[in-house]
Design an enzyme around this catalytic site. Structure first.
Site, PDB file in Angstrom:
ATOM      1  N   TYR A  56       0.919  -1.159  -0.018  1.00  0.00           N
ATOM      2  CA  TYR A  56      -0.239  -0.037   0.032  1.00  0.00           C
ATOM      3  C   TYR A  56       0.922   1.205  -0.170  1.00  0.00           C
ATOM      4  O   TYR A  56       1.442   1.660   1.033  1.00  0.00           O
ATOM      5  CB  TYR A  56      -0.956   0.161   1.249  1.00  0.00           C
ATOM      6  CG  TYR A  56      -1.626  -1.157   1.261  1.00  0.00           C
ATOM      7  CD1 TYR A  56      -2.263  -1.817   0.074  1.00  0.00           C
ATOM      8  CD2 TYR A  56      -2.285  -1.521   2.473  1.00  0.00           C
ATOM      9  CE1 TYR A  56      -2.985  -3.240   0.369  1.00  0.00           C
ATOM     10  CE2 TYR A  56      -3.242  -2.648   2.504  1.00  0.00           C
ATOM     11  CZ  TYR A  56      -3.586  -3.637   1.584  1.00  0.00           C
ATOM     12  OH  TYR A  56      -4.175  -4.467   1.549  1.00  0.00           O
ATOM     13  N   HIS A 125       0.210 -12.026   0.994  1.00  0.00           N
ATOM     14  CA  HIS A 125      -0.672 -11.271   0.420  1.00  0.00           C
ATOM     15  C   HIS A 125      -1.396 -12.012  -0.807  1.00  0.00           C
ATOM     16  O   HIS A 125      -2.565 -11.925  -0.989  1.00  0.00           O
ATOM     17  CB  HIS A 125      -0.219  -9.869   0.047  1.00  0.00           C
ATOM     18  CG  HIS A 125      -1.090  -8.850  -0.353  1.00  0.00           C
ATOM     19  ND1 HIS A 125      -0.447  -7.566  -0.097  1.00  0.00           N
ATOM     20  CD2 HIS A 125      -2.288  -8.660  -0.296  1.00  0.00           C
ATOM     21  CE1 HIS A 125      -1.831  -6.747  -0.415  1.00  0.00           C
ATOM     22  NE2 HIS A 125      -2.592  -7.332  -0.334  1.00  0.00           N
ATOM     23  N   SER A 204     -13.008  -5.331   2.151  1.00  0.00           N
ATOM     24  CA  SER A 204     -14.037  -4.734   1.336  1.00  0.00           C
ATOM     25  C   SER A 204     -15.238  -5.205   1.673  1.00  0.00           C
ATOM     26  O   SER A 204     -16.202  -5.487   0.949  1.00  0.00           O
ATOM     27  CB  SER A 204     -13.686  -4.948  -0.172  1.00  0.00           C
ATOM     28  OG  SER A 204     -12.462  -4.245  -0.552  1.00  0.00           O
ATOM     29  N   PRO A 205     -15.766  -5.378   2.916  1.00  0.00           N
ATOM     30  CA  PRO A 205     -16.928  -5.495   3.315  1.00  0.00           C
ATOM     31  C   PRO A 205     -18.276  -4.586   2.756  1.00  0.00           C
ATOM     32  O   PRO A 205     -19.321  -5.056   2.959  1.00  0.00           O
ATOM     33  CB  PRO A 205     -17.164  -5.631   5.007  1.00  0.00           C
ATOM     34  CG  PRO A 205     -16.108  -4.602   5.279  1.00  0.00           C
ATOM     35  CD  PRO A 205     -14.904  -4.673   4.044  1.00  0.00           C
ATOM     36  N   LEU A 206     -17.646  -3.549   2.518  1.00  0.00           N
ATOM     37  CA  LEU A 206     -18.858  -2.650   1.741  1.00  0.00           C
ATOM     38  C   LEU A 206     -18.910  -2.582   0.400  1.00  0.00           C
ATOM     39  O   LEU A 206     -19.050  -1.888  -0.190  1.00  0.00           O
ATOM     40  CB  LEU A 206     -18.668  -1.278   2.203  1.00  0.00           C
ATOM     41  CG  LEU A 206     -18.713  -1.032   3.848  1.00  0.00           C
ATOM     42  CD1 LEU A 206     -18.203   0.482   4.351  1.00  0.00           C
ATOM     43  CD2 LEU A 206     -20.038  -1.265   4.156  1.00  0.00           C
ATOM     44  N   GLY A 207     -18.138  -3.828  -0.061  1.00  0.00           N
ATOM     45  CA  GLY A 207     -18.262  -3.850  -1.660  1.00  0.00           C
ATOM     46  C   GLY A 207     -17.359  -2.869  -2.344  1.00  0.00           C
ATOM     47  O   GLY A 207     -17.864  -2.235  -3.451  1.00  0.00           O
ATOM     48  N   ARG A 208     -16.305  -2.456  -1.831  1.00  0.00           N
ATOM     49  CA  ARG A 208     -15.474  -1.405  -2.246  1.00  0.00           C
ATOM     50  C   ARG A 208     -16.043  -0.432  -2.411  1.00  0.00           C
ATOM     51  O   ARG A 208     -15.722   0.621  -3.414  1.00  0.00           O
ATOM     52  CB  ARG A 208     -14.664  -1.804  -3.591  1.00  0.00           C
ATOM     53  CG  ARG A 208     -14.056  -3.143  -3.747  1.00  0.00           C
ATOM     54  CD  ARG A 208     -13.706  -3.615  -4.893  1.00  0.00           C
ATOM     55  NE  ARG A 208     -13.063  -5.143  -4.949  1.00  0.00           N
ATOM     56  CZ  ARG A 208     -11.898  -5.622  -5.092  1.00  0.00           C
ATOM     57  NH1 ARG A 208     -11.039  -4.392  -5.290  1.00  0.00           N
ATOM     58  NH2 ARG A 208     -11.670  -6.624  -4.894  1.00  0.00           N
ATOM     59  N   GLY A 209     -16.920   0.152  -1.657  1.00  0.00           N
ATOM     60  CA  GLY A 209     -17.753   1.326  -1.401  1.00  0.00           C
ATOM     61  C   GLY A 209     -18.793   1.210  -1.862  1.00  0.00           C
ATOM     62  O   GLY A 209     -19.951   2.198  -1.710  1.00  0.00           O
ATOM     63  N   PHE A 210     -19.342   0.356  -2.893  1.00  0.00           N
ATOM     64  CA  PHE A 210     -20.611   0.202  -3.773  1.00  0.00           C
ATOM     65  C   PHE A 210     -21.638   0.299  -2.809  1.00  0.00           C
ATOM     66  O   PHE A 210     -22.830   0.871  -3.216  1.00  0.00           O
ATOM     67  CB  PHE A 210     -20.474  -0.964  -4.961  1.00  0.00           C
ATOM     68  CG  PHE A 210     -21.409  -0.797  -5.747  1.00  0.00           C
ATOM     69  CD1 PHE A 210     -21.122  -0.136  -6.846  1.00  0.00           C
ATOM     70  CD2 PHE A 210     -22.634  -1.599  -5.912  1.00  0.00           C
ATOM     71  CE1 PHE A 210     -21.984   0.104  -8.221  1.00  0.00           C
ATOM     72  CE2 PHE A 210     -23.526  -1.380  -6.807  1.00  0.00           C
ATOM     73  CZ  PHE A 210     -23.253  -0.765  -7.910  1.00  0.00           C
TER      74      PHE A 210
END
Length: 324
Positions: A56, A125, A204-210
Protein backbone atom coordinates in the site's frame (compact mmCIF):
# COMPACT_ATOMS: atom_id res chain seq x y z
CA UNK A 1 -16.96 -2.69 20.75
CA UNK A 2 -17.59 -6.43 20.89
CA UNK A 3 -14.63 -8.78 20.56
CA UNK A 4 -14.05 -11.96 18.56
CA UNK A 5 -11.32 -14.58 18.63
CA UNK A 6 -9.39 -15.42 15.48
CA UNK A 7 -7.95 -18.79 16.47
CA UNK A 8 -6.95 -17.37 19.83
CA UNK A 9 -6.05 -13.86 18.67
CA UNK A 10 -8.61 -11.54 20.28
CA UNK A 11 -9.60 -8.50 18.21
CA UNK A 12 -12.46 -6.04 17.92
CA UNK A 13 -15.14 -7.58 15.74
CA UNK A 14 -14.84 -4.61 13.39
CA UNK A 15 -11.32 -3.59 12.46
CA UNK A 16 -9.97 -0.76 10.32
CA UNK A 17 -8.57 -1.29 6.86
CA UNK A 18 -5.99 1.44 6.30
CA UNK A 19 -5.18 0.85 2.61
CA UNK A 20 -7.34 3.67 1.24
CA UNK A 21 -5.46 6.24 3.31
CA UNK A 22 -2.46 5.83 1.01
CA UNK A 23 -3.31 3.80 -2.09
CA UNK A 24 -5.76 2.81 -4.81
CA UNK A 25 -8.80 4.87 -3.71
CA UNK A 26 -7.00 8.02 -2.64
CA UNK A 27 -7.55 10.13 -5.74
CA UNK A 28 -6.83 13.77 -5.07
CA UNK A 29 -8.18 13.71 -1.53
CA UNK A 30 -5.26 12.35 0.47
CA UNK A 31 -5.23 13.99 3.90
CA UNK A 32 -2.68 12.42 6.22
CA UNK A 33 -3.80 14.44 9.23
CA UNK A 34 -7.39 13.27 8.80
CA UNK A 35 -6.23 9.69 8.37
CA UNK A 36 -4.31 9.85 11.64
CA UNK A 37 -7.34 11.39 13.37
CA UNK A 38 -9.39 8.50 12.02
CA UNK A 39 -6.99 5.92 13.46
CA UNK A 40 -6.95 7.69 16.83
CA UNK A 41 -10.75 7.90 16.88
CA UNK A 42 -10.93 4.19 16.06
CA UNK A 43 -8.82 3.43 19.13
CA UNK A 44 -11.12 5.62 21.26
CA UNK A 45 -14.14 3.66 20.01
CA UNK A 46 -12.64 0.28 20.82
CA UNK A 47 -11.12 -0.82 17.53
CA UNK A 48 -8.04 -2.96 18.10
CA UNK A 49 -7.35 -4.50 14.66
CA UNK A 50 -5.52 -2.28 12.15
CA UNK A 51 -4.70 -3.66 8.70
CA UNK A 52 -1.96 -2.46 6.35
CA UNK A 53 0.59 -3.92 3.87
CA UNK A 54 3.95 -3.05 2.37
CA UNK A 55 2.26 -2.86 -1.05
CA UNK A 56 0.00 0.00 0.00
CA UNK A 57 1.77 3.04 -1.32
CA UNK A 58 4.04 1.12 -1.63
CA UNK A 59 5.48 1.46 1.86
CA UNK A 60 3.82 4.78 2.77
CA UNK A 61 0.77 3.23 4.42
CA UNK A 62 2.87 1.29 6.92
CA UNK A 63 4.75 4.49 7.74
CA UNK A 64 1.45 6.33 8.29
CA UNK A 65 0.01 3.56 10.44
CA UNK A 66 3.23 3.37 12.43
CA UNK A 67 3.13 7.08 13.22
CA UNK A 68 -0.54 6.98 14.14
CA UNK A 69 -0.17 3.97 16.45
CA UNK A 70 2.97 5.18 18.21
CA UNK A 71 2.21 5.21 21.91
CA UNK A 72 -0.66 2.73 21.50
CA UNK A 73 1.33 -0.44 20.77
CA UNK A 74 0.07 -2.43 23.74
CA UNK A 75 -3.56 -1.63 22.92
CA UNK A 76 -3.71 -2.73 19.28
CA UNK A 77 -3.24 -5.66 16.93
CA UNK A 78 -1.21 -4.72 13.86
CA UNK A 79 -1.70 -6.78 10.71
CA UNK A 80 0.50 -6.37 7.65
CA UNK A 81 1.26 -8.33 4.49
CA UNK A 82 4.07 -9.34 2.17
CA UNK A 83 4.21 -11.11 -1.17
CA UNK A 84 3.06 -8.61 -3.79
CA UNK A 85 6.56 -7.22 -4.25
CA UNK A 86 9.84 -8.98 -4.97
CA UNK A 87 12.74 -7.83 -2.84
CA UNK A 88 15.04 -10.39 -4.44
CA UNK A 89 14.62 -8.95 -7.94
CA UNK A 90 14.31 -5.32 -6.91
CA UNK A 91 10.84 -5.12 -8.45
CA UNK A 92 8.82 -2.63 -6.41
CA UNK A 93 5.77 -3.06 -8.61
CA UNK A 94 3.15 -5.78 -8.43
CA UNK A 95 5.16 -8.97 -8.46
CA UNK A 96 3.97 -12.04 -6.54
CA UNK A 97 6.87 -13.49 -4.56
CA UNK A 98 6.52 -15.90 -1.65
CA UNK A 99 10.20 -16.91 -1.51
CA UNK A 100 11.55 -17.15 2.05
CA UNK A 101 14.33 -14.66 1.27
CA UNK A 102 11.79 -12.13 0.05
CA UNK A 103 9.57 -12.44 3.11
CA UNK A 104 12.50 -12.02 5.51
CA UNK A 105 13.55 -8.80 3.78
CA UNK A 106 9.95 -7.64 3.58
CA UNK A 107 9.33 -8.24 7.28
CA UNK A 108 12.40 -6.30 8.37
CA UNK A 109 11.26 -3.39 6.22
CA UNK A 110 7.74 -3.51 7.63
CA UNK A 111 9.00 -3.61 11.21
CA UNK A 112 11.13 -0.54 10.58
CA UNK A 113 8.35 1.42 8.87
CA UNK A 114 5.82 0.53 11.55
CA UNK A 115 8.30 1.31 14.32
CA UNK A 116 7.66 -1.98 16.16
CA UNK A 117 9.66 -5.04 17.15
CA UNK A 118 7.00 -7.53 16.05
CA UNK A 119 3.90 -7.74 13.88
CA UNK A 120 0.88 -9.40 15.46
CA UNK A 121 -0.62 -10.92 12.30
CA UNK A 122 1.52 -11.27 9.17
CA UNK A 123 -0.22 -12.34 5.96
CA UNK A 124 1.04 -13.68 2.67
CA UNK A 125 -0.74 -11.19 0.42
CA UNK A 126 -1.13 -13.49 -2.59
CA UNK A 127 -0.09 -17.08 -3.13
CA UNK A 128 3.01 -17.64 -5.27
CA UNK A 129 2.56 -20.62 -7.64
CA UNK A 130 6.34 -20.85 -8.05
CA UNK A 131 7.04 -21.39 -4.33
CA UNK A 132 5.49 -24.27 -2.37
CA UNK A 133 3.32 -22.94 0.41
CA UNK A 134 5.17 -25.27 2.78
CA UNK A 135 8.40 -23.35 2.12
CA UNK A 136 6.80 -19.97 2.73
CA UNK A 137 4.97 -20.99 5.88
CA UNK A 138 8.04 -22.82 7.14
CA UNK A 139 10.00 -19.57 6.93
CA UNK A 140 7.17 -17.70 8.64
CA UNK A 141 7.17 -20.29 11.41
CA UNK A 142 10.86 -19.56 11.98
CA UNK A 143 9.99 -15.87 12.34
CA UNK A 144 7.30 -16.72 14.88
CA UNK A 145 9.94 -18.65 16.83
CA UNK A 146 12.26 -15.62 16.59
CA UNK A 147 9.54 -13.36 18.01
CA UNK A 148 9.30 -11.11 14.94
CA UNK A 149 5.71 -12.12 14.21
CA UNK A 150 3.06 -13.55 16.53
CA UNK A 151 0.52 -15.05 14.12
CA UNK A 152 0.51 -16.19 10.48
CA UNK A 153 -2.20 -15.32 7.97
CA UNK A 154 -2.99 -15.93 4.30
CA UNK A 155 -4.86 -13.67 1.90
CA UNK A 156 -7.02 -14.94 -0.97
CA UNK A 157 -5.89 -18.55 -0.52
CA UNK A 158 -7.72 -21.60 -1.84
CA UNK A 159 -8.90 -24.39 0.50
CA UNK A 160 -6.17 -26.89 -0.43
CA UNK A 161 -3.48 -24.24 0.05
CA UNK A 162 -4.94 -23.35 3.43
CA UNK A 163 -4.89 -26.99 4.52
CA UNK A 164 -1.28 -27.47 3.38
CA UNK A 165 -0.18 -24.28 5.13
CA UNK A 166 -1.99 -25.15 8.34
CA UNK A 167 -0.24 -28.54 8.41
CA UNK A 168 3.14 -26.76 8.63
CA UNK A 169 2.18 -24.16 11.24
CA UNK A 170 -1.21 -23.08 12.64
CA UNK A 171 -2.78 -20.37 10.50
CA UNK A 172 -4.59 -17.79 12.59
CA UNK A 173 -6.63 -16.00 9.92
CA UNK A 174 -7.42 -15.94 6.24
CA UNK A 175 -8.29 -12.62 4.62
CA UNK A 176 -10.47 -12.56 1.52
CA UNK A 177 -13.01 -10.23 -0.02
CA UNK A 178 -16.45 -10.93 1.39
CA UNK A 179 -19.71 -9.00 1.47
CA UNK A 180 -23.11 -8.87 -0.19
CA UNK A 181 -21.03 -7.85 -3.20
CA UNK A 182 -18.75 -10.91 -3.06
CA UNK A 183 -20.01 -14.19 -1.59
CA UNK A 184 -17.37 -16.52 -3.09
CA UNK A 185 -15.79 -17.67 0.23
CA UNK A 186 -19.05 -19.25 1.37
CA UNK A 187 -18.75 -22.23 -0.98
CA UNK A 188 -15.43 -23.73 0.12
CA UNK A 189 -13.18 -21.31 2.00
CA UNK A 190 -15.38 -20.66 5.04
CA UNK A 191 -16.19 -24.37 5.58
CA UNK A 192 -12.46 -25.13 5.38
CA UNK A 193 -11.60 -22.43 7.91
CA UNK A 194 -14.23 -23.64 10.34
CA UNK A 195 -13.11 -27.24 10.03
CA UNK A 196 -9.57 -26.15 10.90
CA UNK A 197 -10.47 -23.55 13.53
CA UNK A 198 -9.06 -20.60 11.54
CA UNK A 199 -10.50 -17.09 11.78
CA UNK A 200 -11.78 -15.07 8.83
CA UNK A 201 -11.08 -11.39 8.08
CA UNK A 202 -13.28 -10.05 5.27
CA UNK A 203 -11.80 -7.13 3.39
CA UNK A 204 -13.96 -4.75 1.34
CA UNK A 205 -17.06 -5.66 3.38
CA UNK A 206 -18.74 -2.61 1.84
CA UNK A 207 -18.21 -3.87 -1.70
CA UNK A 208 -15.36 -1.44 -2.38
CA UNK A 209 -17.71 1.36 -1.37
CA UNK A 210 -20.48 0.31 -3.75
CA UNK A 211 -22.83 -0.90 -1.01
CA UNK A 212 -22.79 2.48 0.73
CA UNK A 213 -24.88 3.97 -2.07
CA UNK A 214 -22.43 6.85 -2.42
CA UNK A 215 -21.26 5.68 -5.86
CA UNK A 216 -23.99 6.31 -8.42
CA UNK A 217 -22.03 6.42 -11.68
CA UNK A 218 -18.54 5.43 -12.89
CA UNK A 219 -17.91 9.15 -13.29
CA UNK A 220 -17.72 9.37 -9.48
CA UNK A 221 -14.22 7.83 -9.60
CA UNK A 222 -11.05 9.88 -9.95
CA UNK A 223 -8.85 8.98 -12.92
CA UNK A 224 -6.36 7.07 -10.75
CA UNK A 225 -8.99 5.17 -8.75
CA UNK A 226 -8.34 1.45 -9.24
CA UNK A 227 -12.05 0.67 -9.32
CA UNK A 228 -12.35 2.25 -12.77
CA UNK A 229 -10.57 -0.81 -14.21
CA UNK A 230 -12.66 -3.43 -12.38
CA UNK A 231 -15.36 -5.13 -14.47
CA UNK A 232 -18.17 -4.74 -11.94
CA UNK A 233 -17.81 -0.97 -12.03
CA UNK A 234 -17.93 -0.63 -15.81
CA UNK A 235 -20.69 0.02 -18.32
CA UNK A 236 -23.73 -2.24 -18.24
CA UNK A 237 -22.32 -4.17 -15.27
CA UNK A 238 -22.37 -1.04 -13.13
CA UNK A 239 -25.95 -0.26 -14.10
CA UNK A 240 -27.10 -3.83 -13.45
CA UNK A 241 -25.41 -3.94 -10.05
CA UNK A 242 -27.27 -0.90 -8.76
CA UNK A 243 -30.12 -3.32 -7.93
CA UNK A 244 -27.99 -4.62 -5.04
CA UNK A 245 -27.64 -1.14 -3.58
CA UNK A 246 -31.37 -0.57 -3.99
CA UNK A 247 -32.19 -3.61 -1.85
CA UNK A 248 -29.64 -2.67 0.82
CA UNK A 249 -31.02 0.87 0.88
CA UNK A 250 -34.58 -0.43 1.31
CA UNK A 251 -33.58 -2.48 4.33
CA UNK A 252 -31.61 0.46 5.71
CA UNK A 253 -34.69 2.68 5.54
CA UNK A 254 -36.72 0.07 7.42
CA UNK A 255 -34.01 -0.36 10.05
CA UNK A 256 -33.37 3.34 10.56
CA UNK A 257 -29.75 2.86 9.53
CA UNK A 258 -27.46 3.69 6.63
CA UNK A 259 -26.74 1.27 3.77
CA UNK A 260 -23.15 0.90 5.00
CA UNK A 261 -24.34 -0.09 8.46
CA UNK A 262 -26.76 -2.64 7.02
CA UNK A 263 -24.10 -4.16 4.77
CA UNK A 264 -21.69 -4.49 7.70
CA UNK A 265 -24.35 -5.79 10.06
CA UNK A 266 -25.11 -8.58 7.55
CA UNK A 267 -21.43 -9.60 7.47
CA UNK A 268 -21.31 -9.63 11.27
CA UNK A 269 -24.14 -12.17 11.38
CA UNK A 270 -22.16 -14.68 9.32
CA UNK A 271 -20.23 -16.04 12.29
CA UNK A 272 -18.49 -15.28 15.57
CA UNK A 273 -15.13 -16.05 13.95
CA UNK A 274 -15.34 -13.11 11.55
CA UNK A 275 -13.74 -9.66 11.91
CA UNK A 276 -14.39 -7.43 8.86
CA UNK A 277 -12.03 -4.53 8.17
CA UNK A 278 -13.97 -1.76 6.40
CA UNK A 279 -11.62 0.91 5.16
CA UNK A 280 -11.99 4.64 5.48
CA UNK A 281 -9.84 7.71 5.89
CA UNK A 282 -12.55 9.89 7.43
CA UNK A 283 -13.69 10.07 11.04
CA UNK A 284 -17.34 10.51 10.03
CA UNK A 285 -17.34 7.32 7.94
CA UNK A 286 -15.52 5.43 10.68
CA UNK A 287 -18.16 6.36 13.24
CA UNK A 288 -20.91 5.40 10.80
CA UNK A 289 -19.33 2.02 10.13
CA UNK A 290 -18.69 1.15 13.76
CA UNK A 291 -22.35 1.79 14.63
CA UNK A 292 -23.07 -1.46 12.78
CA UNK A 293 -21.75 -3.22 15.90
CA UNK A 294 -25.01 -2.39 17.68
CA UNK A 295 -27.41 -2.75 14.73
CA UNK A 296 -29.78 -5.73 14.88
CA UNK A 297 -31.57 -6.75 11.70
CA UNK A 298 -34.70 -8.88 11.72
CA UNK A 299 -34.69 -12.42 10.38
CA UNK A 300 -36.83 -11.24 7.49
CA UNK A 301 -34.40 -8.45 6.63
CA UNK A 302 -31.43 -10.79 6.83
CA UNK A 303 -33.19 -13.30 4.59
CA UNK A 304 -33.91 -10.62 2.00
CA UNK A 305 -30.28 -9.51 2.00
CA UNK A 306 -28.97 -13.06 1.79
CA UNK A 307 -31.25 -13.74 -1.18
CA UNK A 308 -29.72 -10.91 -3.28
CA UNK A 309 -28.35 -12.28 -6.55
CA UNK A 310 -24.57 -11.99 -7.08
CA UNK A 311 -23.26 -8.96 -8.97
CA UNK A 312 -22.58 -8.94 -12.68
CA UNK A 313 -18.91 -9.01 -13.71
CA UNK A 314 -15.67 -10.33 -12.25
CA UNK A 315 -13.99 -8.74 -9.23
CA UNK A 316 -10.78 -8.04 -11.14
CA UNK A 317 -9.95 -7.79 -14.82
CA UNK A 318 -7.33 -10.49 -14.24
CA UNK A 319 -8.45 -13.17 -11.75
CA UNK A 320 -5.50 -15.49 -12.40
CA UNK A 321 -3.79 -14.78 -9.06
CA UNK A 322 -6.91 -15.06 -6.92
CA UNK A 323 -7.77 -18.09 -4.83
CA UNK A 324 -4.71 -20.24 -5.38
Amino acid sequence: MKQVSLAGLDVSRIGLGCMGMSAFYTGKNTDEAESIRTIHRAIELGVTLFDTAERYGPFTNEELVGRALAGHRDDVVIASKFGLMSHRTGDSGRSIDGHPDTLRIALDGSLKRLGVDHIDLYYQHRMDPAVPIEDTVGALADLVQAGKIRHIGLSEAAPETIRRAHAVHPITAVQSEYSLWTRDPEAEVLPTLRALGIGFVPYSPLGRGFLTGAITTPADFDDNDSRKGQPRFQGDNFTANLRIVDEVRTVATEAGATPAQVALAWVLTRGDDIAPIPGTKRVSRLEENLAADTLTLTETQLARLTAIEPPTGARYADMSVIGR
